[in-house]
Design a protein around this motif. Structure first.
Motif, short mmCIF file in Angstrom:
data_model
loop_
_atom_site.label_atom_id
_atom_site.label_comp_id
_atom_site.label_asym_id
_atom_site.label_seq_id
_atom_site.Cartn_x
_atom_site.Cartn_y
_atom_site.Cartn_z
N THR A 231 17.71 27.59 46.75
CA THR A 231 18.40 28.69 46.05
C THR A 231 19.83 28.77 46.58
O THR A 231 20.05 28.89 47.79
CB THR A 231 17.70 30.04 46.29
N LEU A 232 20.79 28.68 45.67
CA LEU A 232 22.20 28.77 46.04
C LEU A 232 22.79 30.02 45.40
O LEU A 232 22.63 30.24 44.20
CB LEU A 232 22.96 27.53 45.56
N LEU A 233 23.47 30.83 46.20
CA LEU A 233 24.23 31.97 45.69
C LEU A 233 25.67 31.83 46.16
O LEU A 233 25.91 31.61 47.36
CB LEU A 233 23.65 33.30 46.17
N ASN A 234 26.61 31.94 45.25
CA ASN A 234 28.03 31.82 45.56
C ASN A 234 28.73 33.02 44.92
O ASN A 234 28.72 33.16 43.70
CB ASN A 234 28.57 30.51 44.99
N MET A 235 29.30 33.89 45.75
CA MET A 235 29.85 35.15 45.26
C MET A 235 31.30 35.32 45.70
O MET A 235 31.67 34.91 46.81
CB MET A 235 29.03 36.32 45.78
N ILE A 236 32.09 35.94 44.84
CA ILE A 236 33.47 36.26 45.20
C ILE A 236 33.73 37.74 44.90
O ILE A 236 33.27 38.28 43.90
CB ILE A 236 34.49 35.38 44.45
N TYR A 237 34.43 38.38 45.84
CA TYR A 237 34.75 39.79 45.74
C TYR A 237 36.28 39.94 45.72
O TYR A 237 36.92 39.83 46.77
CB TYR A 237 34.18 40.56 46.94
N PRO A 238 36.87 40.17 44.56
CA PRO A 238 38.33 40.37 44.51
C PRO A 238 38.72 41.71 45.12
O PRO A 238 37.95 42.67 45.09
CB PRO A 238 38.64 40.35 43.00
N SER A 239 39.92 41.77 45.66
CA SER A 239 40.47 43.02 46.14
C SER A 239 41.41 43.59 45.09
O SER A 239 42.18 42.85 44.48
CB SER A 239 41.23 42.81 47.46
N GLN A 240 41.36 44.90 44.88
CA GLN A 240 42.26 45.52 43.91
C GLN A 240 43.57 45.98 44.56
O GLN A 240 44.45 46.49 43.89
CB GLN A 240 41.55 46.69 43.21
N ASP A 241 43.67 45.79 45.87
CA ASP A 241 44.88 46.18 46.59
C ASP A 241 45.57 44.91 47.11
O ASP A 241 45.24 44.40 48.18
CB ASP A 241 44.54 47.11 47.76
N ASN A 242 46.51 44.38 46.34
CA ASN A 242 47.14 43.11 46.68
C ASN A 242 48.66 43.20 46.84
O ASN A 242 49.35 42.19 46.78
CB ASN A 242 46.80 42.06 45.60
N LYS A 243 49.15 44.41 47.05
CA LYS A 243 50.60 44.57 47.12
C LYS A 243 51.21 43.88 48.35
O LYS A 243 52.39 43.53 48.33
CB LYS A 243 50.99 46.05 47.09
N ASN A 244 50.41 43.66 49.41
CA ASN A 244 50.92 42.98 50.60
C ASN A 244 50.37 41.57 50.74
O ASN A 244 50.54 40.94 51.79
CB ASN A 244 50.57 43.79 51.86
N ALA A 245 49.70 41.07 49.69
CA ALA A 245 49.02 39.77 49.80
C ALA A 245 50.00 38.63 50.03
O ALA A 245 49.73 37.72 50.83
CB ALA A 245 48.19 39.52 48.54
N ARG A 246 51.14 38.66 49.36
CA ARG A 246 52.11 37.57 49.54
C ARG A 246 52.63 37.55 50.97
O ARG A 246 52.74 36.47 51.59
CB ARG A 246 53.27 37.75 48.56
#
Length: 255
Positions: A231-246
């Motif tokens: 059984t393989l599970l691959n999950m991604i959780y995006p962040s909605q706060d990306n103003k400082n990501a760069r």
């Protein structure tokens, strides 16, 4: 008027007890499916200036028989990264863990091994994660920019109500699995069991946001010369706060 109120109260109580909602809405799944098909990672990850924070969890369970008893091994990888949508690269940290259980389906299951490795630095480019501390590839796919063809599928569930969060659930047959998912995962299997793509959503001011995307696959194959269930599970959780990501991405690169 009293009868109407009593009737509404009665229906509401029945609905609450039965777990069904009086009112249901349909998720506009085609827009989300089109974003995935077109690799629109700015929309999927809520990128600001082309940069977005995300968390990814990938684990594989392997269940097999040994000495007439079942054993389950779980390999897990947690990633905390920053994605650059301009060139499909990412940087971040990862951590692996490994667990082994005897009699995993039994309430008296035994933990045979529990090991968590130290965290490490990683990078992602050309569709490959690399452990930059030891300069070796990591066997996990960032599959969420590789779901081309999903827009042709109709979800098995895409409605929600007062008692359930919005979500989109696709179940894939073997042909769809091989065309949409396994062309990148390249899983070698003896028997295909199931595959699904589940997209959990949040709602804010009547607008839907992706909470997480999960790709799940089950199959039968060989493990250490034994027949095993995978059984393989691959999950991604995006962040909605990306103003400082760069800024975080550039700081990581410069360090």
């Amino acid at each position: 008027m009293k009868k109407l109120l009593l009737m509404f109260f009665t229906i509401t109580m029945i609905t609450a007890i039965s777990g069904c909602s009086l009112f249901t809405k349909e998720v506009d799944y085609q827009k989300i499916a089109d974003d995935l098909n077109k690799k629109n990672m700015n929309a999927i990850l809520y990128a600001v200036d082309g940069y977005a924070n995300y968390d990814q969890t990938s684990f594989i369970d392997i269940t097999y028989k040994i000495n007439h008893k079942y054993r389950e091994e779980t390999n897990k990888l947690n990633i905390s990264g920053i994605y650059n949508t301009n060139n499909s690269t990412a940087v971040g940290t990862g951590q692996k863990s490994f667990q082994v259980f005897d009699n995993p389906n039994n309430s008296k299951s035994t933990l045979v091994k529990d090991d968590t490795e130290p965290s490490f630095h990683l990078s992602y480019s050309n569709n490959q994660y690399i452990n930059t501390d030891i300069k070796k590839p990591i066997d996990v796919q960032f599959i969420f920019d590789k779901l081309q063809g999903i827009e042709k599928l109709k979800p098995v569930h895409f409605t929600y109500g007062l008692d359930e969060p919005p979500s989109i659930n696709y179940k894939l047959n073997e042909k769809e699995f091989n065309e949409i998912v396994n062309d990148n995962l390249k899983i070698k299997y003896d028997n295909f069991k199931s595959a699904s793509i589940f997209i959990s959503l949040d709602e804010d001011n009547n607008k839907l946001y992706i909470d997480y995307i999960r790709v799940g696959v089950s199959w039968e194959g060989q493990f250490n010369h034994k027949q095993a269930d995978f059984t393989l599970l691959n999950m991604i959780y995006p962040s909605q706060d990306n103003k400082n990501a760069r800024e975080e991405f550039e700081k990581y690169i410069n360090n």
